[in-house]
Design an enzyme around this catalytic site. Sequence first.
Site, short mmCIF file in Angstrom:
data_model
loop_
_atom_site.label_atom_id
_atom_site.label_comp_id
_atom_site.label_asym_id
_atom_site.label_seq_id
_atom_site.Cartn_x
_atom_site.Cartn_y
_atom_site.Cartn_z
N LYS A 93 -3.02 5.90 -4.11
CA LYS A 93 -4.13 6.80 -3.80
C LYS A 93 -3.96 8.16 -4.47
O LYS A 93 -2.83 8.63 -4.66
CB LYS A 93 -4.24 6.99 -2.28
CG LYS A 93 -4.26 5.69 -1.50
CD LYS A 93 -4.31 5.94 -0.01
CE LYS A 93 -3.97 4.69 0.77
NZ LYS A 93 -2.52 4.39 0.78
N ASP A 109 0.84 -1.20 0.00
CA ASP A 109 0.00 0.00 0.00
C ASP A 109 0.87 1.24 0.00
O ASP A 109 1.74 1.40 0.86
CB ASP A 109 -0.90 0.00 1.24
CG ASP A 109 -1.79 1.23 1.31
OD1 ASP A 109 -2.93 1.16 0.84
OD2 ASP A 109 -1.32 2.26 1.83
N HIS A 122 -7.89 9.53 -1.70
CA HIS A 122 -7.23 9.51 -0.40
C HIS A 122 -8.01 10.28 0.67
O HIS A 122 -8.00 9.90 1.85
CB HIS A 122 -5.83 10.10 -0.53
CG HIS A 122 -4.87 9.64 0.52
ND1 HIS A 122 -3.50 9.63 0.34
CD2 HIS A 122 -5.06 9.16 1.77
CE1 HIS A 122 -2.92 9.17 1.42
NE2 HIS A 122 -3.84 8.89 2.31
N TYR A 145 2.79 9.93 -0.23
CA TYR A 145 3.90 9.30 0.48
C TYR A 145 5.24 9.57 -0.20
O TYR A 145 6.29 9.37 0.39
CB TYR A 145 3.70 7.78 0.59
CG TYR A 145 2.47 7.33 1.34
CD1 TYR A 145 1.65 8.22 2.03
CD2 TYR A 145 2.12 5.98 1.34
CE1 TYR A 145 0.53 7.79 2.70
CE2 TYR A 145 1.00 5.54 2.02
CZ TYR A 145 0.19 6.44 2.69
OH TYR A 145 -0.93 6.00 3.34
#
Length: 292
Positions: free
Chosen positions: A86, A52, A118, A57
């Site tokens: 996401k 994930d 997200h 990120y």
Amino acid sequence: MESVHGDPKHTVTLNNGVTMPLLGLGTFRLQGCENVSQAVDAALDCGYRSFDTASVYRNEGDLGQALRKCLPKYGLTRADIFITTKLAPVDLGNNAHEACLRSIKELGCDYVDLFLIHWPGKQGWRSDDKRNEKAREESWKAMEDLYRSDVIKAIGVSNYTKRHLSELLISCFVPPAVLQVEFHPRLPQLDLLDWCKTHGVHLQAYSSLGCGDLLKDDKVIKVANFHGRSPSQILLRWALRQGVGVIPKASTYERIKENIDVWNFELNDEEAEFLQRDCIEKRCCWDPTGVA
């Protein structure tokens, strides 16, 4: 016969027929090519088949590179792996189509297995800005188009409330397959879980360990000692026994192995209820209930 995404007993079939592992490796705050590569290598060695990530990120490229490097080592191919990423809040709205393709390019893949919105609000807008609803609808339409073209195998949302979900069901052609939310004994969200089960949406938990705070909780430690298990294993099993998927983040081999070693013991109903009994609700992350 084993599924391409792992032991069938440890997977869930989503509402569109796609098979998804119930346990995956979360990569939030996992930064740097070497760190990501070491974590991916360890995870594959321990049996993880789901990873994930998210645009925010800033590690999609490192994750993709690590998988290309490590998969052959274990006799695996892209088809054996389930990748979730996401849509960044800044891209909510008419940028969703381009943003999804950008994530796929960063990952170095031809497709992603699961793509999520997200956050229900657009970055830079107030939470109560009524334009958020339209932006969510635009994003979903773009994702439906990519889903139909097989660039995304399943679509879903993250941090949606029941209100956001009910609104989505009214306007969508393809219903969400997954809802990813904060979920642990201090934030069990059982009404939301019931809603998801009623509407065929798989609930996946993030922050299963309460951002680490629950690892020191007296009740969690008591149950862990009884079973001869670690607190993290108890917390992950608490979610899994309810049919909720988990994506614990870890970076060391020992923690990665510990987190997947949760299939050979059970919590009973009394223990599960004990873990959440009289808990004061405490969120680790942002609260989406105020997003218009």
